[in-house]
Design a protein around this motif. Structure first.
Motif, PDB file in Angstrom:
ATOM      1  N   UNK A 164       3.123 -10.558   9.658  1.00  0.00           N
ATOM      2  CA  UNK A 164       3.404 -10.139  11.065  1.00  0.00           C
ATOM      3  C   UNK A 164       2.229  -9.541  11.505  1.00  0.00           C
ATOM      4  N   UNK A 165       2.193  -7.991  11.959  1.00  0.00           N
ATOM      5  CA  UNK A 165       0.970  -7.455  12.485  1.00  0.00           C
ATOM      6  C   UNK A 165       0.376  -6.488  11.433  1.00  0.00           C
ATOM      7  N   UNK A 166       0.572  -6.774  10.276  1.00  0.00           N
ATOM      8  CA  UNK A 166       0.199  -5.899   9.323  1.00  0.00           C
ATOM      9  C   UNK A 166      -0.483  -6.912   8.099  1.00  0.00           C
ATOM     10  N   UNK A 167      -0.852  -6.278   7.001  1.00  0.00           N
ATOM     11  CA  UNK A 167      -1.301  -7.054   5.841  1.00  0.00           C
ATOM     12  C   UNK A 167      -0.549  -6.239   4.745  1.00  0.00           C
ATOM     13  N   UNK A 168      -0.261  -7.057   3.592  1.00  0.00           N
ATOM     14  CA  UNK A 168       0.278  -6.526   2.433  1.00  0.00           C
ATOM     15  C   UNK A 168      -0.421  -7.292   1.113  1.00  0.00           C
ATOM     16  N   UNK A 169      -0.628  -6.345   0.164  1.00  0.00           N
ATOM     17  CA  UNK A 169      -1.061  -6.976  -0.960  1.00  0.00           C
ATOM     18  C   UNK A 169      -0.209  -8.003  -1.809  1.00  0.00           C
ATOM     19  N   UNK A 185       0.990  -1.104   0.063  1.00  0.00           N
ATOM     20  CA  UNK A 185      -0.085  -0.107   0.050  1.00  0.00           C
ATOM     21  C   UNK A 185       0.905   1.229   0.078  1.00  0.00           C
ATOM     22  N   UNK A 186       0.338   2.229  -0.221  1.00  0.00           N
ATOM     23  CA  UNK A 186       1.096   3.712  -0.241  1.00  0.00           C
ATOM     24  C   UNK A 186       1.846   3.881   0.972  1.00  0.00           C
ATOM     25  N   UNK A 187       1.197   3.604   1.929  1.00  0.00           N
ATOM     26  CA  UNK A 187       1.848   3.843   3.240  1.00  0.00           C
ATOM     27  C   UNK A 187       3.122   2.917   3.557  1.00  0.00           C
ATOM     28  N   UNK A 206      -4.899  -9.014   0.321  1.00  0.00           N
ATOM     29  CA  UNK A 206      -4.282  -8.378   1.180  1.00  0.00           C
ATOM     30  C   UNK A 206      -3.937  -9.692   2.340  1.00  0.00           C
ATOM     31  N   UNK A 207      -2.692 -10.122   2.503  1.00  0.00           N
ATOM     32  CA  UNK A 207      -2.267 -11.308   3.271  1.00  0.00           C
ATOM     33  C   UNK A 207      -1.634 -10.755   4.627  1.00  0.00           C
ATOM     34  N   UNK A 208      -1.900 -11.608   5.717  1.00  0.00           N
ATOM     35  CA  UNK A 208      -1.388 -11.117   6.981  1.00  0.00           C
ATOM     36  C   UNK A 208       0.236 -11.246   6.697  1.00  0.00           C
TER      37      UNK A 208
END
Length: 101
Positions: free
Chosen positions: A79-84, A40-42, A75-77
């Motif tokens: 760690x504590x976040x998700x990434x596309x 994502x952008x962030x 979006x897959x988990x």
């Protein structure tokens, strides 16, 4: 929605010539990983600093319009976040902007 992928300029040029981008991440193919990493952008700056800080070849940021994709993504988990992640080769038609990094 827009998602992003950091690519080497040479990989992107090869994709334009072949009609498909299949690099998962630096030095790893889609075939080896099973998906193409995106962000994502962030998340872009974090990805760039973690995985590409020592890159000696030119890099580009691919801006991908998910509405134009012809492969599944989600979006897959991580760690504590998700990434596309893209589950197939990226058709250059879905890349709506290429920015040198």
């Amino acid at each position: 929605m827009r998602i992003y992928h950091v690519a080497t300029a040479s990989d992107w040029t090869a994709a334009l010539e072949s009609g498909a981008y299949s690099t998962s991440t630096r030095g790893v193919t889609l075939e080896q990983e099973g998906f193409i990493h995106a962000a994502r952008d962030d998340q872009v700056e974090g990805v760039r600093s973690r995985y590409y800080a020592d890159a000696e070849e030119p890099l580009v940021l691919l801006s991908i319009d998910t509405d134009l994709l012809d492969v599944p993504w989600r979006e897959d988990p991580v760690g504590d976040d998700t990434y596309p992640h893209l589950y197939g080769a990226l058709n250059p038609v879905a890349v709506v902007e290429v920015t040198p990094l």
